[in-house]
Design an enzyme around this catalytic site. Structure first.
Site, PDB file in Angstrom:
ATOM      1  N   TYR A  89      18.964   0.617   7.357  1.00  0.00           N
ATOM      2  CA  TYR A  89      19.218   0.131   6.008  1.00  0.00           C
ATOM      3  C   TYR A  89      20.294  -0.962   6.023  1.00  0.00           C
ATOM      4  O   TYR A  89      20.175  -1.985   5.345  1.00  0.00           O
ATOM      5  CB  TYR A  89      19.702   1.272   5.108  1.00  0.00           C
ATOM      6  CG  TYR A  89      18.649   2.230   4.621  1.00  0.00           C
ATOM      7  CD1 TYR A  89      17.305   2.096   4.970  1.00  0.00           C
ATOM      8  CD2 TYR A  89      19.005   3.290   3.794  1.00  0.00           C
ATOM      9  CE1 TYR A  89      16.362   2.989   4.515  1.00  0.00           C
ATOM     10  CE2 TYR A  89      18.053   4.183   3.328  1.00  0.00           C
ATOM     11  CZ  TYR A  89      16.736   4.037   3.696  1.00  0.00           C
ATOM     12  OH  TYR A  89      15.806   4.933   3.228  1.00  0.00           O
ATOM     13  N   LYS A 118      19.874   7.349   2.253  1.00  0.00           N
ATOM     14  CA  LYS A 118      20.449   7.381   3.605  1.00  0.00           C
ATOM     15  C   LYS A 118      21.579   6.363   3.746  1.00  0.00           C
ATOM     16  O   LYS A 118      22.318   6.402   4.726  1.00  0.00           O
ATOM     17  CB  LYS A 118      19.359   7.146   4.654  1.00  0.00           C
ATOM     18  CG  LYS A 118      18.457   8.349   4.860  1.00  0.00           C
ATOM     19  CD  LYS A 118      17.550   8.199   6.061  1.00  0.00           C
ATOM     20  CE  LYS A 118      16.521   7.109   5.896  1.00  0.00           C
ATOM     21  NZ  LYS A 118      15.583   7.376   4.784  1.00  0.00           N
ATOM     22  N   THR A 155       0.815  -1.219   0.000  1.00  0.00           N
ATOM     23  CA  THR A 155       0.000   0.000   0.000  1.00  0.00           C
ATOM     24  C   THR A 155       0.846   1.266   0.000  1.00  0.00           C
ATOM     25  O   THR A 155       0.310   2.371   0.008  1.00  0.00           O
ATOM     26  CB  THR A 155      -0.944   0.019   1.223  1.00  0.00           C
ATOM     27  OG1 THR A 155      -0.165  -0.083   2.417  1.00  0.00           O
ATOM     28  CG2 THR A 155      -1.931  -1.133   1.173  1.00  0.00           C
ATOM     29  N   GLY A 156       2.171   1.135  -0.008  1.00  0.00           N
ATOM     30  CA  GLY A 156       3.052   2.290   0.018  1.00  0.00           C
ATOM     31  C   GLY A 156       3.339   2.841  -1.358  1.00  0.00           C
ATOM     32  O   GLY A 156       2.917   2.289  -2.380  1.00  0.00           O
ATOM     33  N   THR A 204       9.033  -1.975   2.509  1.00  0.00           N
ATOM     34  CA  THR A 204       8.376  -1.440   3.697  1.00  0.00           C
ATOM     35  C   THR A 204       9.397  -1.140   4.784  1.00  0.00           C
ATOM     36  O   THR A 204      10.539  -1.576   4.729  1.00  0.00           O
ATOM     37  CB  THR A 204       7.323  -2.436   4.222  1.00  0.00           C
ATOM     38  OG1 THR A 204       6.483  -1.782   5.179  1.00  0.00           O
ATOM     39  CG2 THR A 204       7.975  -3.660   4.853  1.00  0.00           C
ATOM     40  N   TRP A 205       8.951  -0.378   5.776  1.00  0.00           N
ATOM     41  CA  TRP A 205       9.755  -0.100   6.956  1.00  0.00           C
ATOM     42  C   TRP A 205       8.840   0.465   8.029  1.00  0.00           C
ATOM     43  O   TRP A 205       7.692   0.835   7.764  1.00  0.00           O
ATOM     44  CB  TRP A 205      10.874   0.901   6.635  1.00  0.00           C
ATOM     45  CG  TRP A 205      10.394   2.300   6.348  1.00  0.00           C
ATOM     46  CD1 TRP A 205       9.706   2.706   5.254  1.00  0.00           C
ATOM     47  CD2 TRP A 205      10.530   3.457   7.188  1.00  0.00           C
ATOM     48  NE1 TRP A 205       9.419   4.048   5.339  1.00  0.00           N
ATOM     49  CE2 TRP A 205       9.923   4.531   6.506  1.00  0.00           C
ATOM     50  CE3 TRP A 205      11.130   3.689   8.420  1.00  0.00           C
ATOM     51  CZ2 TRP A 205       9.870   5.820   7.044  1.00  0.00           C
ATOM     52  CZ3 TRP A 205      11.094   4.967   8.948  1.00  0.00           C
ATOM     53  CH2 TRP A 205      10.477   6.022   8.257  1.00  0.00           C
ATOM     54  N   ASP A 240       0.936  -8.108  10.192  1.00  0.00           N
ATOM     55  CA  ASP A 240       1.916  -7.188  10.761  1.00  0.00           C
ATOM     56  C   ASP A 240       3.215  -7.960  10.904  1.00  0.00           C
ATOM     57  O   ASP A 240       3.299  -8.919  11.683  1.00  0.00           O
ATOM     58  CB  ASP A 240       1.424  -6.689  12.120  1.00  0.00           C
ATOM     59  CG  ASP A 240       2.359  -5.660  12.743  1.00  0.00           C
ATOM     60  OD1 ASP A 240       3.507  -5.523  12.269  1.00  0.00           O
ATOM     61  OD2 ASP A 240       1.944  -5.001  13.714  1.00  0.00           O
TER      62      ASP A 240
END
Length: 352
Positions: free
Chosen positions: A143, A112, A12-13, A72-73, A49
């Site tokens: 990361y 990053k 969904t991102g 995701t994150w 989840d």
């Protein structure tokens, strides 16, 4: 090219949603994993989840996944907590999947890698353009933790991997935590409605320096290419559009799109979190007036993330020579990516 059975993690991102749609259109069977089931056309929803090990195992049991695309994150209060939570999520995923079927896993991280973590942002003073061969910046960085979990799982189970490092992804998504394109569209719409000038919120360095960005479709194309091209396996790739720009020009071009008066860049940053402190009420009024589908500005704009990007005091340009040398040469004009996104946001009644 043989199409596999994909699991898009974070469907969904901004990255995962655009990737899932692209893979469906390309002929893949696509499962979309997210905390709340995705409603994308052609994507088979899987709700779990990843922080819940048993729920993840139950949700993924029996799925014949051949390719994982990890997009995701989760954000925590500090980087040590980010490392702990995000690495646990990826471990739970690989523990739940049938490794006998798994051929390839892709991980999306970002710039990053070179700049340092959220709490040490800008500590990485690597000379531009950033190259994939650069050493890791000292200090905690989730990361790096995700890479290590990926490398370990790949070595144990014998699947190939890729890491993709985009810079500020532009694309359509709602409720995304890192969404500069939609954030700027909301900010511009509020400026237009209130008659206030379109003020650049960031630093003089970002206003004047060269930079680059990543269209979500460029990233999707590169992820599919790397996952299905044997010679590109087990490599990290920077992923940007291929052009460079200065915000002092791009900001005026965005202002022109919305018909705004563009102010000169202030001497000191004017963060959007401060400028938009009262945006919630203003946006509700705009949504009511223009019959917009999302009255909650918090589900559209990510002021903090845009402030972090535009407030940097160093140049940020990514080298894509490695990707081109391996055979990926897709290109996207960043100005066009912004305008296409703004057009869609208007068409979807998300901005006036």
């Amino acid at each position: 090219m043989r199409k596999g059975i994909a699991l898009v993690v974070g469907a969904t991102g901004i990255t995962g949603g655009n990737l899932a749609s692209y893979l469906v259109a390309s002929g893949w069977t696509v499962y979309g994993l997210s905390r709340h089931a995705t409603e994308q056309s052609g994507v088979i929803p899987v709700a779990a989840d990843l922080l819940d090990k048993s729920a993840t195992a139950q949700a993924l049991a029996g799925l014949p996944i051949t390719h994982v695309f990890y997009c995701t994150w989760v954000r925590r209060d500090n980087e040590k907590a980010n490392v702990e939570a995000n690495s646990a999520m990826m471990r739970h995923l690989f523990e739940a999947l049938d490794s006998d079927n798994l051929e390839h896993a892709s991980l999306v991280t970002g710039t990053k890698q070179y700049l340092g973590s959220f709490e040490a942002y800008g500590s990485g003073r690597i000379e531009t353009p950033f190259r994939e061969s650069e050493p890791r910046v000292p200090g905690d960085n989730f990361y790096y933790a995700l890479e290590d979990v990926l490398f370990d799982a790949a070595a144990r189970h014998g699947f190939a991997w890729n890491v993709h490092r985009p810079h500020t992804v532009i694309g359509y998504a709602r409720g995304n935590a890192m969404n500069m394109g939609t954030t700027l569209a909301v900010y511009a719409s509020i400026c237009k409605a209130s008659g206030q000038p379109f003020v650049f919120p960031g630093s003089q360095v970002q206003w004047n320096a060269l930079t680059d960005m990543t269209d979500a479709l460029v990233l999707a194309r590169q992820m599919e290419w790397a996952a299905t091209t044997p010679g590109a396996a087990n490599q990290a790739f920077n992923t940007v559009n291929g052009d460079v720009f200065r915000w002092r020009r791009m900001w005026r071009e965005i202002g022109d799109y919305f018909g705004l008066e563009v102010a000169e860049c202030p001497e000191t940053p004017q963060p959007l979190e401060t400028q938009m402190a009262d945006a919630a009420a203003t946006w509700r009024e705009l949504a009511s007036k223009h019959d917009l589908v999302e009255p909650d500005v918090g589900k559209l704009a990510s002021w903090w993330h845009t402030d972090a990007d535009l407030g940097r005091d160093q140049e940020c340009v990514n080298d894509t020579t490695k990707s081109r040398d391996f055979g990926f040469d897709h290109f996207r004009e960043t100005r066009g990516a912004f305008c296409d996104l703004f057009d869609r946001l208007r068409a979807e009644k998300l901005i006036p």
